[in-house]
Scaffold this motif. Structure first.
Motif, PDB file in Angstrom:
ATOM      1  N   GLN A   1       0.828  -1.201   0.000  1.00  0.00           N
ATOM      2  CA  GLN A   1       0.000   0.000   0.000  1.00  0.00           C
ATOM      3  C   GLN A   1       0.869   1.260   0.000  1.00  0.00           C
ATOM      4  O   GLN A   1       1.976   1.259   0.526  1.00  0.00           O
ATOM      5  CB  GLN A   1      -0.877  -0.019   1.257  1.00  0.00           C
TER       6      GLN A   1
ATOM      7  N   ASP B   1      -2.582   8.779  -5.356  1.00  0.00           N
ATOM      8  CA  ASP B   1      -3.353   7.553  -5.132  1.00  0.00           C
ATOM      9  C   ASP B   1      -4.837   7.780  -5.402  1.00  0.00           C
ATOM     10  O   ASP B   1      -5.685   7.162  -4.758  1.00  0.00           O
ATOM     11  CB  ASP B   1      -3.151   7.054  -3.693  1.00  0.00           C
TER      12      ASP B   1
ATOM     13  N   GLU C   1      -7.242   8.342   3.357  1.00  0.00           N
ATOM     14  CA  GLU C   1      -6.116   8.657   2.477  1.00  0.00           C
ATOM     15  C   GLU C   1      -6.127  10.147   2.150  1.00  0.00           C
ATOM     16  O   GLU C   1      -5.078  10.805   2.106  1.00  0.00           O
ATOM     17  CB  GLU C   1      -6.186   7.833   1.177  1.00  0.00           C
TER      18      GLU C   1
ATOM     19  N   ALA D   1      -8.018   6.153  -3.246  1.00  0.00           N
ATOM     20  CA  ALA D   1      -8.162   7.023  -2.075  1.00  0.00           C
ATOM     21  C   ALA D   1      -9.578   7.036  -1.509  1.00  0.00           C
ATOM     22  O   ALA D   1     -10.556   7.191  -2.244  1.00  0.00           O
ATOM     23  CB  ALA D   1      -7.742   8.439  -2.435  1.00  0.00           C
TER      24      ALA D   1
ATOM     25  N   ASP E   1       0.512   4.270   1.529  1.00  0.00           N
ATOM     26  CA  ASP E   1       0.808   4.978   2.783  1.00  0.00           C
ATOM     27  C   ASP E   1       1.531   4.122   3.820  1.00  0.00           C
ATOM     28  O   ASP E   1       2.438   4.578   4.490  1.00  0.00           O
ATOM     29  CB  ASP E   1      -0.461   5.592   3.378  1.00  0.00           C
TER      30      ASP E   1
END
Lengths: 271, 429
Positions: free
Chosen positions: A108, B245, B253, B249, A110
């Motif tokens: 992922q 993203d 996010e 998202a 993040d």
């Protein structure tokens, strides 16, 4: 058998002939084979079928090679055999949905460390179809290679040692011994391993469900059946998808057993 | 362990289980309230309303899964089986029509009860509480999205979002000029539908006409409003203001991006303010970033038309198979009272559905933007109210995802065709 297999299958067959949504009971009507026509002419079904086939073919092929290598290591190693076998089998002991989350978090944007490790910056693995399928397939390979190597190990131990010795005495190279002695004697074990894993991979659900939620055309056939039946409670079309999925599973098993002439009794040692 | 002692142990456990099932101290009926996960605010309300009932009933809570889709799935499964243990349920507003149409929700017909449960409820959420002119769910809390921005970035870009006439085009221009990103929700999930619905509604359009006709509704995305919505998504997705993203998202996010150095603007629910404050308290976020955060009304799609902010929240439904309908109606009245709305808003960060709650001093202190939230909820545009909401929403999500593939007028036309075929049973979702 009747209770656990025949009844649900028969009920699904009956339901698949109706237009029926659980939350719209008044709209229920008999439509014959219309649901099957709808499913089989729909790009959503074929997209799911192609995604499933892609994951199945690639993961089983890679697992076969890797699994054989692991089986060979487990078979030949003399010191630390238990430790090596345990280490190889660990991924298979992890619950699939847990492993799916582990892989998702790793890739992922993040929370993931993969981009950091490989200097990939902001590459969004789950943002596109092929990169998503890459991660899904990789996690599938990581998770189930131990299973295939276990089955292949069972095949390896059945290769008669005297045949190997005779080949060695006759001057056969390691490659020749592998091709002419080991693999032919393991044929049944290999076919069973491939059959089991193919059927298993064909029913893949957890990894796409957890990692992408089916976005970017990563939905598989099991996921499609789940969504129609459980999420949309569209029991008519959902049952048609389930019946067709069942039919493909039967077809794969039939092809393996008949076309490739796998004799399962050999594996049981009946021959 | 011998067979005899094993039997004794089993009997002892069985007896303990029966004692637990008998409910104990009073003969009052127990109402089971299926709640969406929160920080414990609903459990507190359940306790307080149990006390307020003074022995007339007890409320116990059961927690549903995290995602709205999964919550709906569990409730549908239970209610389709006629589960009488579902006395009360916290329900996402878009699912109300589907549940009511299937006969899963108790319609409240007593005019006095209807008046008590709907008085002072803001316009937006009130619209989602009725099906076929009957009250089938009571707005408990309501949600809306605001435009969140970094004051320093807005100043640098020379825009004033607080003027309330900022358009999406202005926003993208400002973010591009300052090399910042706009946080949006564009994963293939309900949050993306929320954004698209707000864009279309802000242009004066609807995603589907005659929505209450269910499978016979008319998709209406191929319209000037739908085209305009597609232009906005297309432009943002291809601009330097798009998050990296954007295709994956969601709310969190977007919030994480907004609080980072790349953050400039974001559309999101009010919880983000309390969340940022909490992160400052725990040391995870710099105070200067928090001080830089400001808010404004949701951006306009058309310069000449006020925006139609998204509407979210939770309605309280009563299961149609409950064995205690009168107690359940009474419990809903207690849980959704203006005082409890205010208390829940302060404790959980979820905005109240009743207008009076916004005058509560504690609410005003906790939410400096309370008036804006009330105005936004009042003027918010609900998502289509249809028993086939799942089909409508998923059709939109499928044809509009990924955001970079959206084109005007092709995408809205494709949505209409796809949704039409899905509704008539000729296509799969």
């Amino acid at each position: 058998m009747i209770l656990v297999t025949a009844y649900p299958l028969g009920y699904a067959l009956v339901l698949s002939l109706y237009r029926y949504r659980l939350t719209d009971p008044d709209g229920r009507e008999f439509v014959g084979v219309q649901n099957y026509v709808t499913v089989l002419t729909d790009p959503v079904w074929w997209s799911a079928a192609s995604t499933t086939a892609t994951i199945t073919v690639i993961s089983v092929a890679v697992e076969l090679v890797l699994g054989f290598a692991f089986a060979w290591v487990m078979f030949r190693i003399l010191r630390g055999r238990s430790l090596i076998r345990t280490a190889i089998l660990v991924p298979y002991g992890i619950v699939t949905v847990v492993s799916a989350f582990i892989w998702r978090y790793a890739f992922q944007l993040d929370s993931g460390f993969v981009n950091q490790w490989f200097g990939l910056g902001d590459f969004n693995w789950f943002g596109e179809r092929w990169s998503s399928l890459f991660v899904i397939t990789l996690s599938e390979i990581w998770k189930t290679t131990p299973f295939i190597s276990l089955l292949l190990l069972a095949g390896l131990v059945q290769v008669p040692e005297e045949l190997m010795e005779a080949a060695k005495v006759d001057g056969a190279t390691a490659w020749q011994r592998l091709r002419k002695v080991v693999l032919p004697n393991m044929k049944a074990a290999i076919m069973v391993a491939v059959l089991f894993r193919t059927l298993d991979a064909w029913r893949i659900f957890d990894n796409p469900f957890v990692m992408t939620g089916g976005a970017n055309e990563t939905e598989t056939l099991s996921f499609l059946a789940y969504r129609q039946n459980v999420t949309l409670v569209n029991l008519g079309a959902g049952s048609a998808v389930s019946v067709l999925l069942f039919a493909t599973v039967v077809l794969i098993a039939f092809v393996f057993i008949k076309v490739f002439r796998t004799d399962l009794s050999q594996v049981r040692g009946d021959s | 362990m011998t067979r005899r002692s094993a039997l004794l142990v089993a009997l002892a456990f069985g007896a303990a289980g029966l004692a637990a099932c008998s409910g104990g101290e009073s003969g009052a009926p127990t109402l089971v309230w299926y709640t969406n996960p929160d920080n414990g605010g609903q459990a507190t309300l359940a306790r307080e309303c149990t006390e307020a009932a003074d022995g007339a009933y007890r409320i116990e809570t059961e927690i549903l899964p995290n995602e709205a889709d999964a919550q709906r799935e569990q409730l549908v499964r239970r209610l389709a089986a006629g589960d009488s243990s579902v006395d009360l349920m916290s329900l996402d507003p878009p699912f109300v029509a589907e549940f009511a149409n299937a006969g899963y929700l108790l319609a409240i017909t007593d005019p006095a009860a209807v008046e008590a449960l709907t008085a002072d409820v803001l316009e937006g959420p009130l619209e989602t509480a009725f099906w076929e002119d009957e009250l089938v769910a009571t707005p408990f809390w309501a949600n809306t999205q605001l435009l969140w921005y970094r004051q320093s970035v807005a100043e640098e870009a020379g825009v004033d979002p607080a003027a309330d006439d900022l358009t999406w085009d202005d926003l993208i221009d400002a973010a591009e000029a300052t090399d910042r990103r706009i946080g949006v929700q564009a994963r293939r999930y309900e949050g993306y539908m929320v954004w698209i619905n707000a864009l279309v509604a802000s242009s004066g359009g609807t995603i589907v006409e005659d929505a209450d006709r269910g499978a016979d509704a008319t998709p209406s995305m191929a319209s000037p409003a739908g085209d305009r919505a597609a232009e906005v998504v297309d432009r943002l997705a291809h601009s330097s203001a798009a998050p990296g993203d954007i295709t994956t998202a969601g709310e969190e996010e977007a919030r994480s991006l907004f609080q980072s150095d790349a953050g400039g603007f974001m559309v999101n629910w009010p919880y983000v303010y309390a969340a940022a404050k909490g992160e400052v308290d725990s040391g995870a976020l710099d105070q200067s970033v928090f001080d830089d955060i400001a808010w404004a009304r949701y951006p306009r799609t058309d310069p000449d038309r006020p925006s139609a902010p998204p509407l979210g929240g939770i309605n309280l439904g009563i299961g149609n198979f409950t064995q205690h309908p009168e107690e359940a109606i009474d419990a809903v009245g207690c849980i959704t009272s203006a005082d409890n709305n205010a208390q829940y808003m302060v404790e959980s960060g979820n905005p109240a559905a009743r207008a009076a709650a916004y005058d509560d001093p504690e609410v005003r202190e906790t939410f400096p933007m309370a008036d804006l939230i009330r105005e936004s909820i009042d003027e918010a545009a609900p998502r289509p109210i249809t028993p086939y909401y799942g089909d409508v929403s998923t059709s939109v999500q499928r044809t509009w995802h990924p955001a970079r593939s959206v084109r005007s007028p092709e995408t809205p036309e494709e949505t209409d065709q796809y949704m039409g075929e899905v509704l008539s049973g000729d296509r799969l979702l």
